[in-house]
Write an enzyme that holds these catalytic residues in place. Structure first.
Site, PDB file in Angstrom:
ATOM      1  N   GLY A 246      37.626  39.587  50.612  1.00 37.30           N
ATOM      2  CA  GLY A 246      38.846  39.141  49.945  1.00 37.30           C
ATOM      3  C   GLY A 246      40.085  39.239  50.828  1.00 37.30           C
ATOM      4  O   GLY A 246      40.065  39.782  51.933  1.00 37.30           O
ATOM      5  N   HIS A 247      41.174  38.719  50.294  1.00 35.99           N
ATOM      6  CA  HIS A 247      42.417  38.646  51.073  1.00 35.99           C
ATOM      7  C   HIS A 247      42.988  40.034  51.370  1.00 35.99           C
ATOM      8  O   HIS A 247      42.858  40.967  50.592  1.00 35.99           O
ATOM      9  CB  HIS A 247      43.462  37.764  50.391  1.00 35.99           C
ATOM     10  CG  HIS A 247      43.840  38.187  49.012  1.00 35.99           C
ATOM     11  ND1 HIS A 247      44.726  37.485  48.251  1.00 35.99           N
ATOM     12  CD2 HIS A 247      43.453  39.230  48.247  1.00 35.99           C
ATOM     13  CE1 HIS A 247      44.891  38.068  47.083  1.00 35.99           C
ATOM     14  NE2 HIS A 247      44.131  39.142  47.057  1.00 35.99           N
TER      15      HIS A 247
END
Length: 354
Positions: A246-247
């Protein structure tokens, strides 16, 4: 492509170890114990397979000093004594694979679309239907497989290989000697939305993905760009197929993750960690160096001490699960209380009998 093979003496000169046998024996590659013949080297890294080592037809066996002594005269071929046979096998296998490899054609395929404002090294290999957008920098000996898309301002450093159909979004940075397999997506938007009275408002994802040297990324793995800061994958990280990062995550150097691992946004994972297949890490957690997560485990809290962690738990309604989890957490203290009660009852019973 075939090759004429390599002398054992040359193999030991290159990778070390103690050779017992004829240095002029030639081998063409590595094979498993059960499949090897007089053209192959093989290896014994698990003592449970010693019986197979006794019957292998390989020209040379790579093994530890202990297994060499245990094997005795049961194997008549040459031997290479190494403290780490599996590592020796890996390095030798790389060497033989390089000998047999077909070098990709240099230059840019006529069907590729390369912006005149991109910089592509003359030694790079750009396959059919590749798209390279403006401001991209493609380093020496980089190989980009057919159908891959390289976004604006992307930097790919020397000796990195992208297999077919890899997508690198704008301004991401890829280090040296990386290996990125088909279907990988680097730099797609992170999953960032704000809820406004039941409606989702998208948060622009304006960070990048920064990937260090010697990183391997498996097929169909996705690494999201950061929302504001960057997602960082440090040197030597190994990611299997179908992994989601994920970011704003940070994955420390030489950490390895098996297939289908999922890491939610803003998690920070240390160096030299391992994650078994389908392990999950919740967002905004910290995991220190040298942590090892078992397959299918759910990491729901930060881990601040190195070690092996396992977490399997049956699915249940959330309220029920939380009650059960609370009981499990208190089992140790409950056990001590039960032991104390048992001792008290025993003493009272003995007094009553007197």
């Amino acid at each position: 492509m075939t090759h004429s093979g390599t002398r054992l003496g040359e193999l030991v000169d290159r990778f070390g170890g103690q050779l017992i046998g004829n240095p002029n024996t030639v081998v063409i590659g590595i094979a498993p114990l059960s499949d090897a013949d007089e053209r192959h080297a093989t290896f014994l890294s698990n003592s449970k397979l010693r019986a197979q080592a006794e019957s292998t037809r390989a020209a040379v066996l790579i093994l530890t000093e202990s297994d060499h002594l245990q094997l005795g005269a049961a194997f008549s071929g040459a031997r290479i004594i190494s403290a780490q046979p599996y590592v020796y096998f890996a390095r030798a296998a790389q060497y033989f694979a390089a000998l047999a490899a077909i070098a990709p054609p240099l230059g840019i395929h006529p069907s590729a679309s390369v912006s005149p404002h991109a910089l592509v090294a003359a030694s790079a290999s750009i396959a059919a239907q590749v798209v390279i957008e403006a401001e991209a920098v493609i380093g020496e000996n980089v190989v980009i497989g057919a159908g891959s898309v390289i976004g604006r301002g992307v930097s790919i450093d020397a000796d990195t290989k992208l297999h077919a159909n890899v997508t690198i979004y704008d301004y991401c940075v890829i280090g040296k000697r990386c290996n990125i397999h088909s279907g990988a997506v680097i730099g797609a938007d992170g999953f960032g939305f704000a809820n406004d009275a039941g409606k989702w408002i998208k948060i622009p994802q304006t960070g990048r993905v920064l990937i260090g040297d010697d990183v391997d990324i498996g097929a169909n793995t996705s690494i999201d760009r950061g929302a504001l800061a960057d997602t960082i994958i440090e040197e030597g990280v190994k990611l299997d197929n179908q992994i989601q990062i994920g970011h704003n995550c940070q994955i420390g150097a030489h950490t390895a993750m098996a297939g289908c691992v999922g890491v939610a946004g803003s998690a920070k994972i240390g160096k030299h960690c391992t994650f078994g297949g389908a392990a999950m890490v919740l967002g905004h957690l910290t995991i220190v160096d040298h942590v090892h997560i078992s397959s299918a485990s759910m990491v729901s809290r930060s881990i601040l001490e190195a070690g092996q962690y396992t977490g399997f738990y049956p699915l249940a309604k959330n309220a029920e699960w939380e009650k059960s989890a609370a009981i499990v957490r208190n089992l140790t203290s409950m056990r001590e209380k039960i032991r104390t009660l048992e001792k008290t009852i025993k003493l009272l019973t003995e007094k009553a009998e007197k």
